[in-house]
Design a protein around this motif. Structure first.
Motif, PDB file in Angstrom:
ATOM      1  N   ARG A 205      10.992  -0.057  -0.630  1.00 32.13           N
ATOM      2  CA  ARG A 205      11.537  -1.327   0.057  1.00 32.13           C
ATOM      3  C   ARG A 205      10.523  -2.564  -0.334  1.00 32.13           C
ATOM      4  NH1 ARG A 205      13.027  -2.167   6.432  1.00 32.13           N
ATOM      5  NH2 ARG A 205      14.183  -4.300   6.074  1.00 32.13           N
ATOM      6  N   THR A 206       9.241  -2.455  -0.336  1.00 28.77           N
ATOM      7  CA  THR A 206       8.630  -3.627  -0.693  1.00 28.77           C
ATOM      8  C   THR A 206       8.578  -3.811  -2.014  1.00 28.77           C
ATOM      9  OG1 THR A 206       6.887  -2.655   0.989  1.00 28.77           O
ATOM     10  CG2 THR A 206       5.923  -4.295  -0.426  1.00 28.77           C
TER      11      THR A 206
ATOM     12  N   HIS B 145      14.442   4.789   6.946  1.00 29.97           N
ATOM     13  CA  HIS B 145      13.123   4.891   7.414  1.00 29.97           C
ATOM     14  C   HIS B 145      12.836   5.290   8.731  1.00 29.97           C
ATOM     15  CE1 HIS B 145      12.537   3.096   3.671  1.00 29.97           C
ATOM     16  NE2 HIS B 145      12.503   1.925   3.849  1.00 29.97           N
TER      17      HIS B 145
ATOM     18  N   TYR C 268      17.960   0.552   4.336  1.00 37.82           N
ATOM     19  CA  TYR C 268      16.762   1.193   4.383  1.00 37.82           C
ATOM     20  C   TYR C 268      16.083   1.411   5.885  1.00 37.82           C
ATOM     21  CZ  TYR C 268      16.797  -0.555  -0.376  1.00 37.82           C
ATOM     22  OH  TYR C 268      16.974  -0.824  -1.635  1.00 37.82           O
TER      23      TYR C 268
ATOM     24  N   ILE D  26       9.128   3.348   2.191  1.00 27.24           N
ATOM     25  CA  ILE D  26       8.431   2.024   2.468  1.00 27.24           C
ATOM     26  C   ILE D  26       7.853   1.248   1.134  1.00 27.24           C
ATOM     27  CG2 ILE D  26       6.484   0.764   3.675  1.00 27.24           C
ATOM     28  CD1 ILE D  26       8.631   1.668   5.729  1.00 27.24           C
TER      29      ILE D  26
ATOM     30  N   PHE E 176       8.635   9.467   4.093  1.00 32.10           N
ATOM     31  CA  PHE E 176       8.731   8.267   4.799  1.00 32.10           C
ATOM     32  C   PHE E 176       7.898   6.908   4.135  1.00 32.10           C
ATOM     33  CE2 PHE E 176       6.132   5.554   7.760  1.00 32.10           C
ATOM     34  CZ  PHE E 176       7.215   4.726   8.381  1.00 32.10           C
ATOM     35  N   ILE E 177       6.660   7.307   3.573  1.00 33.95           N
ATOM     36  CA  ILE E 177       5.894   6.440   2.683  1.00 33.95           C
ATOM     37  C   ILE E 177       6.583   5.973   1.500  1.00 33.95           C
ATOM     38  CG2 ILE E 177       3.632   6.227   1.544  1.00 33.95           C
ATOM     39  CD1 ILE E 177       2.369   8.027   3.655  1.00 33.95           C
TER      40      ILE E 177
END
Length: 210
Positions: free
Chosen positions: A118-119, A75, A71, A115, A111-112
């Motif tokens: 991953r969250t 990222h 990750y 993220i 990119f978003i």
């Protein structure tokens, strides 16, 4: 290609055409396809770059959703690609068009989405904390479960009584019999000291002498 940003491919192709092929136009039709309706569909170079960017964005999302992905590397590279594309769109006049703006927007979405994935993965993988047990509430006692009823086994037939014969009289061993015989023979016989029975003498007769 674990940490390689796939959206770098259409951006690199655009840079190669913009710097090394200045005579190539992004709006001139390259392919003409006739549809079933009879209309001709003209495909330009910018359309092909945008279609490739959308497909590569789908692959980036699938790659970021798989288990064991890097990750941090993904990222970081996606952020670098988006920053470089945004700087070229703002600073260079050759990149100030709708085609390159949409490619930069696809890099931002990459990119978003990384993220967000991953969250979401952290929220799913994190184990739930156990609820604290208050001291005032007694611990629940588990009631033992009743064992299933077992059918009684049929009675077994009693065995017939075994009659044991009476023990026979003990037989004296042969050694004890032989010892007793030897003792009887070795014992001295009593002698009779009668004067009448001595040798050389005649027994007295009962008739009186004349």
């Amino acid at each position: 290609m674990v940490g390689f940003p796939l959206l770098l491919v259409p951006l690199a192709v655009y840079n190669i055409i913009a710097f090394l092929m200045p005579g190539v136009s992004f709006t001139d039709p390259l392919i003409r396809l006739t549809l079933l309706s009879g209309e001709q569909w003209q495909i330009t170079l910018s359309d092909m770059l945008l279609a490739a960017g959308v497909l590569l964005l789908l692959l980036e999302v699938i790659k970021g959703a798989r288990p064991g992905a890097k990750y941090l590397t993904d990222h970081l590279l996606s952020l670098i690609v988006f920053g470089a594309a945004a700087a070229e769109f703002v600073l260079w006049p050759k990149f100030g068009n709708s085609t390159y703006c949409l490619l930069t927007l696809l890099a931002l979405v990459d990119f978003i989405s990384g993220i967000a994935l991953r969250t979401r993965r952290r929220a799913v993988v994190a184990p739930a904390a156990p609820a604290p047990v208050s001291k005032s509430q007694p611990a629940a006692v588990e009631t033992p479960r009743s064992a299933p009823a077992v059918a009684p086994a049929p009675p077994r037939p009693e065995p017939a009584p075994v009659v044991t014969p009476a023990p026979a009289a003990p037989v004296p061993p042969a050694t004890s019999v032989a010892e007793s015989v030897l003792l009887d023979q070795s014992a001295p016989k009593p002698t009779v000291n009668s004067p009448d029975l001595q040798p050389g003498r005649q027994p007295p007769s009962d008739t009186p002498q004349r």
